[in-house]
Design a protein around this motif. Structure first.
Motif, PDB file in Angstrom:
ATOM      1  N   ALA A 109       0.772  -1.140  -0.096  1.00  0.00           N
ATOM      2  CA  ALA A 109      -0.009  -0.080  -0.197  1.00  0.00           C
ATOM      3  C   ALA A 109       0.752   1.307  -0.141  1.00  0.00           C
ATOM      4  O   ALA A 109       0.418   2.526  -0.397  1.00  0.00           O
ATOM      5  N   VAL A 119      -5.108  -0.823  -6.179  1.00  0.00           N
ATOM      6  CA  VAL A 119      -5.647   0.310  -5.037  1.00  0.00           C
ATOM      7  C   VAL A 119      -7.196  -0.072  -4.676  1.00  0.00           C
ATOM      8  O   VAL A 119      -7.212   0.095  -3.452  1.00  0.00           O
ATOM      9  N   LEU A 122      -6.662  -2.824  -2.100  1.00  0.00           N
ATOM     10  CA  LEU A 122      -6.139  -2.137  -0.967  1.00  0.00           C
ATOM     11  C   LEU A 122      -7.213  -1.529  -0.044  1.00  0.00           C
ATOM     12  O   LEU A 122      -7.234  -1.489   1.222  1.00  0.00           O
ATOM     13  N   LEU A 134      -2.313   3.026   2.795  1.00  0.00           N
ATOM     14  CA  LEU A 134      -2.681   3.669   1.405  1.00  0.00           C
ATOM     15  C   LEU A 134      -3.439   5.236   1.702  1.00  0.00           C
ATOM     16  O   LEU A 134      -2.766   5.866   0.731  1.00  0.00           O
ATOM     17  N   ALA A 138      -2.630   8.251  -0.771  1.00  0.00           N
ATOM     18  CA  ALA A 138      -3.363   8.051  -2.043  1.00  0.00           C
ATOM     19  C   ALA A 138      -3.372   9.255  -2.800  1.00  0.00           C
ATOM     20  O   ALA A 138      -3.433  10.429  -2.379  1.00  0.00           O
TER      21      ALA A 138
END
Length: 508
Positions: A109, A119, A122, A134, A138
């Motif tokens: 992540a 993504v 996750l 994440l 992100a």
């Protein structure tokens, strides 16, 4: 750990045939030393990874292993290291996203450039640690979606992400427009209401001291706010309401922020907590009027913070230097002073001001030489390591002030070998000077022999390539393991002795 073979593993002069033999006998510690070698090569790197599996991650990060060398099914951790460096195969992410070990999914992540499908997977992971990792880095759209995550810890990670949209950061500060969080690190494991005691007796407990939850997740919500206040992407109009908040930590988060209204900075300047005023004093965004007011603050830390403000007026800095201990760091305003300003500081009647400018290492020759003739020993100690000073000036400094300036003279990059030899024999002994000599590129074998008499200089001298080879070899059996390791890493160690170390590994 075999400290001698570890030292040998980092020796830049290790011949190829001995490097091969060291790879063949390496353990995890020796592999750590070998991983940083630029001459390791692909074949040796693969051989080392096969012998010491744990070394594959280090080798991947060091660039010694490439995507062609790593099978993610066999070496998932090395594959993650390459993905983290942006050097892995993108398709690996689809395999690793379902790894049963949460630590690997969490590491994944944190990797850049992940495919959108990975993504998405996750973001829906069942372990909050993966989702929080994440969320902390992100893309804006993903961060915005995770701001509504039912776990407050994920929201805290979103609040730390500088890519989070400003409107979302503002919502995290107030909670407006977001559904209430359902869990936090406290209530997911404890019956509420619960307050974590500072001296928790449970060895496996990782809750922070004072962490609490009465159903409102208050300690984590507080952390979300603090984190958002420190995020430069959070809009100023959303943070100003916290200037009078009861929490010291939240008010302190504002003090160092740029871009706030002058009125808010003025309120913080009247805060009863000195740490908040000190952080504010160091904030380049405050105006000169406020700086001059803070210069009269009774707290030493506030005045010192102001002195290290990059935008403090020079006359104010001069005033502060006379009344405040500013520490060893060079104030930014002195570092950026122009030639005329530097000359003015060097002519100050106050030695505390002259000391500040003497810490510069890019002074014009005239200013540098004037400071080198200063009557104050503290000024001389500050300027003594300035490049460009002649041998005669350096010797004059030592003649006038002895051990008070000897270490700084020894640290001068232009100190000639003969001067370093004389300093190594100085009476009374200049211990700090010996440590500087042991690091010096111009140190001779004679000077380094003198350094061996000091316990703290001894390991430094043992690794200096100018030390006579027979002395280096003798130091391998030194009672201090650091000395022996440094000697083993010394490129002046005779090749025959290197080979002998591999024949008889020595102490471990």
């Amino acid at each position: 750990m075999n400290h001698l073979l570890y030292g040998l593993a980092t020796n830049a002069a290790l011949p190829p045939e001995l490097l091969d033999r060291l790879v063949a006998v390496a353990d995890d510690d020796i592999a750590a030393g070998l991983a940083g070698r630029t001459d390791l090569g692909r074949a040796r790197a693969n051989a080392l990874a096969s012998r010491v599996e744990e070394s594959a991650v280090r080798l991947a990060y060091a660039g010694r292993l490439t995507a062609a060398d790593v099978d993610p099914r066999v070496r998932p951790d090395a594959a993650l290291a390459l993905l983290d460096e942006g050097a892995g195969a993108p398709e690996w992410a689809f395999l690793l996203v379902t790894d049963p070990l949460v630590e690997r999914r969490e590491k994944l992540a944190a990797c850049p450039g992940l495919p959108p499908e990975v993504v998405e997977t996750l973001a829906a992971d069942g372990d909050v640690r993966v989702v929080a990792e994440l969320a902390s880095r992100a893309a804006p759209s993903v961060a915005a979606a995770l701001a509504a995550h039912p776990h407050a810890e994920v929201r805290r990670a979103v609040a730390a992400n500088e890519r989070t949209p400003p409107a979302v950061l503002a919502a995290l500060l107030t909670g407006e427009g977001l559904p209430p969080a359902r869990w936090c690190p406290v209530c997911e494991r404890e019956e509420t209401p619960f307050v974590h005691e500072p001296q928790c007796p449970r060895p496996d407990c990782d809750l922070l001291p004072g962490a609490s939850c009465d159903g409102s997740h208050e300690s984590t919500v507080h952390e979300i706010r603090r984190t958002a206040l420190e995020n430069p992407a959070t809009p100023a109009d959303a943070v100003v309401r916290f200037a009078d908040h009861p929490s010291v930590l939240l008010r302190r988060s504002l003090a160092a922020r740029p871009g706030l209204p002058a009125e808010v900075y003025g309120r913080l300047a009247a805060d009863p907590v000195p740490g908040i005023r000190a952080d504010l004093a160091g904030n380049p965004a405050i105006d000169t009027v406020l700086m001059r007011a803070l210069a009269d603050d009774r707290d030493h830390g506030v005045r010192r913070g102001l002195a290290h403000n990059p935008r403090v007026p020079l006359d104010l800095l001069v005033r502060l230097a006379a009344t405040t201990k500013l520490g060893a760091a060079l104030p930014p305003r002195v570092a950026t002073a122009g030639p005329a300003e530097a000359a003015e500081l060097a002519r100050s009647k106050d030695p505390a001001v002259r000391v500040l400018v003497a810490r510069r290492r890019d002074l014009p020759a005239g200013v540098r030489d004037a400071l080198a003739a200063d009557p104050d020993a503290k000024v001389l100690a500050s300027v003594a390591s300035h490049p460009g000073l002649s041998e005669a000036r350096l010797r004059s400094l030592v003649d006038r002030h002895g051990v008070r300036v000897a270490a700084e003279v020894a640290a001068n990059p232009d100190a000639p070998p003969a001067l370093l030899e004389d300093l190594s024999r100085h009476e009374p002994p200049a211990r700090k000077a010996l440590r500087a000599i042991a690091r010096h590129r111009n140190a001779t074998g004679t000077a380094l022999l003198g350094c061996l008499t000091d316990p703290r200089a001894r390991p430094l001298a043992a690794g200096h390539p100018a030390l006579p080879p027979h002395v280096v070899a003798d130091l391998l059996t030194d009672a201090d393991r650091q000395v022996g390791e440094a000697a083993a890493a010394n490129p002046s160690l005779p090749t025959a002795v290197m080979a002998d170390l591999l024949r008889r590994p020595g102490p471990s």
